[in-house]
Design a protein around this motif. Structure first.
Motif, PDB file in Angstrom:
ATOM      1  N   LYS A  45      35.786  88.459  18.815  1.00 43.82           N
ATOM      2  CA  LYS A  45      36.306  87.786  20.012  1.00 43.82           C
ATOM      3  C   LYS A  45      37.795  88.015  20.250  1.00 43.82           C
ATOM      4  N   THR A  63      43.149  80.230  21.536  1.00 46.88           N
ATOM      5  CA  THR A  63      43.181  78.768  21.382  1.00 46.88           C
ATOM      6  C   THR A  63      42.889  78.334  19.950  1.00 46.88           C
ATOM      7  N   TYR A  67      44.474  75.089  17.138  1.00 47.82           N
ATOM      8  CA  TYR A  67      43.813  74.203  16.166  1.00 47.82           C
ATOM      9  C   TYR A  67      44.288  74.523  14.744  1.00 47.82           C
ATOM     10  N   ARG A  68      44.512  75.791  14.475  1.00 47.21           N
ATOM     11  CA  ARG A  68      45.027  76.178  13.156  1.00 47.21           C
ATOM     12  C   ARG A  68      46.424  75.596  12.940  1.00 47.21           C
ATOM     13  N   ARG A 119      46.614  81.625   9.142  1.00 43.61           N
ATOM     14  CA  ARG A 119      45.370  82.299   8.705  1.00 43.61           C
ATOM     15  C   ARG A 119      45.105  82.126   7.211  1.00 43.61           C
ATOM     16  N   VAL A 127      40.500  73.670   9.157  1.00 43.86           N
ATOM     17  CA  VAL A 127      40.562  73.665  10.626  1.00 43.86           C
ATOM     18  C   VAL A 127      39.260  73.208  11.298  1.00 43.86           C
ATOM     19  N   SER A 128      38.103  73.485  10.677  1.00 45.04           N
ATOM     20  CA  SER A 128      36.839  73.045  11.300  1.00 45.04           C
ATOM     21  C   SER A 128      36.833  71.530  11.424  1.00 45.04           C
ATOM     22  N   ALA A 131      39.239  70.402  14.160  1.00 47.61           N
ATOM     23  CA  ALA A 131      38.693  70.692  15.492  1.00 47.61           C
ATOM     24  C   ALA A 131      37.593  69.716  15.907  1.00 47.61           C
ATOM     25  N   ARG A 137      41.451  67.144  20.454  1.00 48.96           N
ATOM     26  CA  ARG A 137      40.883  68.115  21.404  1.00 48.96           C
ATOM     27  C   ARG A 137      41.359  67.819  22.823  1.00 48.96           C
ATOM     28  N   GLY A 158      38.025  81.079  22.618  1.00 49.29           N
ATOM     29  CA  GLY A 158      37.879  79.917  21.742  1.00 49.29           C
ATOM     30  C   GLY A 158      36.418  79.549  21.585  1.00 49.29           C
ATOM     31  N   ARG A 159      36.150  78.248  21.658  1.00 51.69           N
ATOM     32  CA  ARG A 159      34.766  77.780  21.518  1.00 51.69           C
ATOM     33  C   ARG A 159      34.306  77.009  22.749  1.00 51.69           C
ATOM     34  N   ASP A 160      35.279  76.434  23.493  1.00 54.55           N
ATOM     35  CA  ASP A 160      34.965  75.518  24.594  1.00 54.55           C
ATOM     36  C   ASP A 160      35.646  75.944  25.891  1.00 54.55           C
ATOM     37  N   ARG A 209      30.424  76.962   9.079  1.00 58.78           N
ATOM     38  CA  ARG A 209      31.426  76.773  10.138  1.00 58.78           C
ATOM     39  C   ARG A 209      30.754  76.709  11.503  1.00 58.78           C
ATOM     40  N   ASP A 213      31.023  73.657  14.071  1.00 53.91           N
ATOM     41  CA  ASP A 213      31.532  73.917  15.433  1.00 53.91           C
ATOM     42  C   ASP A 213      30.500  73.560  16.510  1.00 53.91           C
ATOM     43  N   ARG A 216      29.578  69.256  16.705  1.00 55.41           N
ATOM     44  CA  ARG A 216      30.528  68.162  16.957  1.00 55.41           C
ATOM     45  C   ARG A 216      30.263  67.567  18.355  1.00 55.41           C
TER      46      ARG A 216
HETATM   47  O1   DC Z   1      38.769  81.233  16.311  1.00 51.10           O
HETATM   48  P1   DC Z   1      39.400  80.612  15.050  1.00 51.10           P
HETATM   49  O2   DC Z   1      38.661  80.951  13.776  1.00 51.10           O
HETATM   50  O3   DC Z   1      40.848  80.898  14.917  1.00 51.10           O
HETATM   51  O4   DC Z   1      39.252  79.031  15.270  1.00 51.10           O
HETATM   52  C1   DC Z   1      39.727  78.127  14.334  1.00 51.10           C
HETATM   53  C2   DC Z   1      38.927  76.834  14.399  1.00 51.10           C
HETATM   54  O5   DC Z   1      39.214  76.129  15.589  1.00 51.10           O
HETATM   55  C3   DC Z   1      37.412  76.979  14.326  1.00 51.10           C
HETATM   56  O6   DC Z   1      36.894  75.989  13.438  1.00 51.10           O
HETATM   57  C4   DC Z   1      36.939  76.688  15.707  1.00 51.10           C
HETATM   58  C5   DC Z   1      38.026  75.817  16.271  1.00 51.10           C
HETATM   59  N1   DC Z   1      38.245  76.030  17.691  1.00 51.10           N
HETATM   60  C6   DC Z   1      37.743  75.097  18.565  1.00 51.10           C
HETATM   61  O7   DC Z   1      37.092  74.153  18.126  1.00 51.10           O
HETATM   62  N2   DC Z   1      37.975  75.234  19.885  1.00 51.10           N
HETATM   63  C7   DC Z   1      38.670  76.273  20.362  1.00 51.10           C
HETATM   64  N3   DC Z   1      38.885  76.377  21.672  1.00 51.10           N
HETATM   65  C8   DC Z   1      39.181  77.249  19.477  1.00 51.10           C
HETATM   66  C9   DC Z   1      38.931  77.105  18.136  1.00 51.10           C
END
Ligand code: DC
Length: 259
Positions: A45, A63, A67-68, A119, A127-128, A131, A137, A158-160, A209, A213, A216
């Motif tokens: 990604k 993004t 969170y990191r 990292r 970080v999970s 998040a 959030r 990201g995820r969302d 993970r 993710d 939640r």
């Molecule tokens: O993509 P990454 O591995 O750097 O993401 C780190 C953590 O943040 C991973 O547990 C997912 C979370 N995350 C999230 O919940 N929402 C986002 N928009 C981006 C990452």
């Protein structure tokens, strides 16, 4: 460092150079545009988001770095997991922002670069959890919308991003890949010695993970209904970027003109 590079990662790294040297095909600058890319870890990604942004002449937002950074702040302050209010106040006070003069943009907290810290394994392990915190959030979502207002030509990953933060995005992608392939990519990317962590162990971590993710309550990892789903398992990174650039340029043609 491992010398045992998998075919998947060879393709990812070899192709990276070719595409970043390729010609940019900028989207028209007279209209704001946001492209969202969501998906689990290890799908390539970040790499494709960055390359797509470079190709189309757009800014790139990671993004996950935000969170990191929050996880770094939690560690530095030695907060317990139930000190959520304290953590959110510290993160707000840190005024997380990016240095857009860097490629990719680097993240700062209290005006201090912390990119080199986000990292680490310690941060990745925490970080999970970070998040999952709704209050945090909500803050991140607000910040990400402000970033788009300031950088209105954006590829964000990201995820969302397509589901919650930018539901009206012009183009949405959801990247996926087989867990084993994602685990192998992660091992290669981090240069992990296979005697210290097996593919099975890494795969188990990745699946865990994904579980955190996607289960939640707030902003879970989901594929938005209107997203273009891309399985990157058997694709070279350049093929993924080509495909995404094609979809994006086709969609941009249909967008209303702005003065
Ligand atoms: O993509 P990454 O591995 O750097 O993401 C780190 C953590 O943040 C991973 O547990 C997912 C979370 N995350 C999230 O919940 N929402 C986002 N928009 C981006 C990452």
């Amino acid at each position: 460092m491992s010398t045992n590079t998998s075919p998947a990662t060879k393709t990812l790294t070899a192709k990276r150079q070719i595409t970043t040297q390729g010609n940019a095909t900028p989207v028209p600058s007279n209209q704001p545009i946001i492209i969202t890319i969501d998906g689990p870890a290890g799908t390539g990604k970040s790499t494709v988001a960055r390359m797509l942004a470079a190709r189309l002449g757009l800014d790139f937002l990671d993004t996950g770095a935000m969170y990191r950074a929050a996880a770094v702040i939690m560690l530095d302050n030695e907060f317990e997991k139930d000190q959520i209010g304290e953590l959110v106040s510290e993160v707000i006070g840190a005024d997380l922002h990016f240095d857009w003069s860097q490629d990719p943009p680097t993240i700062l907290a209290w005006d201090t670069p912390i990119d080199h810290r986000i990292r680490s394994q310690e941060v990745t392990d925490l970080v999970s959890y970070v998040a999952t915190l709704s209050e945090l959030r909500q803050h991140m979502v607000r910040k990400q919308r402000i970033i788009f207002a300031q950088h209105p030509h954006l590829v964000t990953e990201g995820r969302d991003q397509g589901s919650v933060v930018f539901p009206d995005a012009a183009v949405k992608f959801y990247l996926d890949a087989d867990p084993e392939i994602r685990a192998q990519r992660r091992i290669d990317q981090l240069g992990i010695d296979p005697t210290t962590m097996s593919l099975e162990d890494m795969c188990a971590r990745i699946v865990e993970r994904d579980r955190i993710d996607s289960t939640r309550n707030d902003g879970p990892l989901v594929c938005p209904d209107d997203a273009i789903r891309v399985d990157t398992s058997g694709l070279a990174i350049e093929e993924v970027v080509d495909l995404m650039a094609k979809h994006t340029l086709a969609r941009v043609k249909d967008l209303p003109e702005h003065d």
